[in-house]
Design an enzyme around this catalytic site. Structure first.
Site, PDB file in Angstrom:
ATOM      1  N   GLY A  18       0.608  -1.332  -0.161  1.00  0.00           N
ATOM      2  CA  GLY A  18      -0.019  -0.601   0.062  1.00  0.00           C
ATOM      3  C   GLY A  18       0.430   1.252  -0.141  1.00  0.00           C
ATOM      4  O   GLY A  18       1.582   1.208   1.015  1.00  0.00           O
ATOM      5  N   ARG A  92       4.000 -15.472  -4.601  1.00  0.00           N
ATOM      6  CA  ARG A  92       2.804 -16.732  -4.300  1.00  0.00           C
ATOM      7  C   ARG A  92       1.709 -16.647  -5.825  1.00  0.00           C
ATOM      8  O   ARG A  92       0.724 -16.011  -5.266  1.00  0.00           O
ATOM      9  CB  ARG A  92       1.883 -16.842  -2.922  1.00  0.00           C
ATOM     10  N   ASP A 129       5.926  -5.276   5.455  1.00  0.00           N
ATOM     11  CA  ASP A 129       7.312  -6.818   5.559  1.00  0.00           C
ATOM     12  C   ASP A 129       6.552  -7.549   4.509  1.00  0.00           C
ATOM     13  O   ASP A 129       7.445  -8.140   3.984  1.00  0.00           O
ATOM     14  CB  ASP A 129       5.516  -7.447   6.654  1.00  0.00           C
ATOM     15  N   THR A 151       5.005   1.785   6.130  1.00  0.00           N
ATOM     16  CA  THR A 151       3.579   1.783   6.087  1.00  0.00           C
ATOM     17  C   THR A 151       2.643   2.518   6.969  1.00  0.00           C
ATOM     18  O   THR A 151       3.548   2.890   7.977  1.00  0.00           O
ATOM     19  CB  THR A 151       3.241   0.017   6.747  1.00  0.00           C
ATOM     20  N   ASP A 153       0.410   2.004   8.539  1.00  0.00           N
ATOM     21  CA  ASP A 153       0.223   0.978  10.613  1.00  0.00           C
ATOM     22  C   ASP A 153       1.417   1.230  11.326  1.00  0.00           C
ATOM     23  O   ASP A 153       0.986   1.416  12.536  1.00  0.00           O
ATOM     24  CB  ASP A 153      -0.448  -0.347   9.489  1.00  0.00           C
ATOM     25  N   ASP A 155       2.905  -0.919  11.910  1.00  0.00           N
ATOM     26  CA  ASP A 155       3.431  -1.890  12.285  1.00  0.00           C
ATOM     27  C   ASP A 155       4.991  -3.369  11.894  1.00  0.00           C
ATOM     28  O   ASP A 155       4.899  -4.276  11.838  1.00  0.00           O
ATOM     29  CB  ASP A 155       2.583  -2.575  11.969  1.00  0.00           C
ATOM     30  N   ARG A 197      -4.310  -3.021  10.404  1.00  0.00           N
ATOM     31  CA  ARG A 197      -4.803  -4.155   9.891  1.00  0.00           C
ATOM     32  C   ARG A 197      -4.309  -5.089  11.145  1.00  0.00           C
ATOM     33  O   ARG A 197      -5.391  -5.803  11.605  1.00  0.00           O
ATOM     34  CB  ARG A 197      -4.497  -4.494   8.853  1.00  0.00           C
TER      35      ARG A 197
END
Ligand code: F6P
Length: 372
Positions: A18, A92, A129, A151, A153, A155, A197
């Site tokens: 983001g 992935r 992360d 971020t 966030d 975090d 989140r």
């Protein structure tokens, strides 16, 4: 022109996950510091897509040449001039197998081949992360990488703060300030959902300075009866309105986080925490309830002076680290300086709000309820 003893001739910069205010300031500082050392600088468009899927770009060119002119005026700009993505993780990557089923394939070798093809000597990976864990995979595959933590966030572990957080916190605070007056006029409970989140940094650090009455964090599963009881006592004391700040990742004790979309190869989309809370509260309190989700507004706008300075420091420090021969590290803020942290030590770790932190104790002293 500074002396180039690192052996580096060309570096790439990418922004992943983001977006966050301050990304462009990092790009500016890193570009200028690298150009001043005589290095060539390219930006990879849209995360790794520019190097991974060049066929999706005009003339197969997914790289942007970063010059003094390109980065000159970008420090105050929100977003990222390179583009970013938090979809289609190359580790992935979702693809259809022969039976038409979606399977996840590791395509990171194709990116490594792209770095070789473009003769890129080192990568500056700016991300959260997920992006930094991927950067660490490239280190294992022989690419020289320095990471920068990003971020809103806040975090990410090992750094005192990430850039983007201060801007998000300031905007959330101002927005909640504005909600007080309308809530008071209508004697309402206003529930404000903010991003966060896995960790409740924005909810906590915007909720306290904007005088929230209740703050709900992913770190503390809440009991709806405790929240309702707190609000009922608050109104019984004659208060006319109340503000509840809820992090998107907050959840009721015994319940789950509120997810609005799950799809292979994509991060779960969170949302609806405020609406769910409003529905659970409506039969337990008298006052009318309204909800607001600040959502992506928190990711927009011009970075604060704090975020600009932090971003410029991170960008310049990353180039110094590469010049010193560093590899596989992340730049972390450790006031008054920055320090280098091995990328492998931060992968998969979340920096949560410590429940015994002074900020939490301050909130409780102010009478703020955490729903427990
Ligand atoms: O950047 C982190 C974050 O802001 C999370 O708080 C949020 O859950 C997520 O990004 C949303 O991302 P998007 O809607 O852009 O996929």
């Amino acid at each position: 022109m500074m002396k180039n003893s690192s052996g580096i001739k060309k570096i790439a910069i990418n922004t992943g996950g983001g977006d966050a205010p301050g990304l462009n300031a990092v790009i500016k500082a890193a570009t200028v510091a690298a150009l001043n050392r005589g290095w060539e600088v390219v930006g990879i468009r849209d995360g790794y897509n520019g190097i991974f899927l060049p066929e999706n770009y005009p003339n197969g060119d997914g790289l942007m040449n970063l010059t003094y002119e390109v980065v000159e005026d970008i420090t105050p700009l929100g977003g990222t001039i390179l583009g970013t993505t938090n979809r289609g993780n190359p580790m992935r990557y979702p693809m259809k197998d022969t039976k038409g089923n979606i399977v996840e394939i590791d395509r990171t070798d194709e990116i490594v081949a792209g770095f070789r093809r473009e003769k890129i000597d080192a990568l500056l990976a700016i991300g959260g992360d997920g992006s930094l864990s991927m950067a660490n995979v490239f280190v294992q595959k022989g690419i020289r990488v320095v990471g920068i933590p990003k971020t809103i966030d806040n975090d990410l572990d090992e750094t005192v703060i990430t850039f983007g957080f201060d801007t998000a916190r300031a905007f959330a605070t101002e927005s909640i300030d504005r909600l007080h007056t309308t809530a008071r006029s209508h004697r309402r409970v206003m529930i404000v959902e903010v991003m966060g989140r896995n960790a409740g940094w924005i909810a906590l650090e915007a909720g306290i300075p904007s005088s929230a009455d209740v703050i709900l964090l992913p770190e503390i599963p809440y009991d709806i009866n405790i929240v309702a009881d707190h609000l009922n006592k608050h109104f019984a004391k004659g208060r006319k309105h109340a503000i509840v700040v809820v992090a998107e990742g907050a959840f009721p004790a015994g319940g789950d986080i509120s997810v609005i979309e799950r799809e292979a190869g994509k991060m779960e989309r969170l949302g609806g925490a405020a609406e769910r809370l409003a529905n659970s509260l409506k039969n337990l309190i008298e006052n009318e309830i309204r909800t607001v989700n600040l959502g992506h507004l928190l990711r927009g706008g011009s970075p604060t002076a704090f975020d600009r300075l932090l971003s410029l420091r991170f960008g310049a420090a990353a180039i110094r680290a590469l010049e010193e021969g560093e590899n596989g590290i992340m730049i972390a803020l450790d006031p008054p300086n920055v320090r280098y942290v091995p990328l492998e030590t931060i992968s998969g770790k979340t920096k949560n709000v410590p429940l015994d932190a002074d900020t939490m104790i301050t909130a409780r002293d102010l009478g703020i309820c955490f729903g427990n």
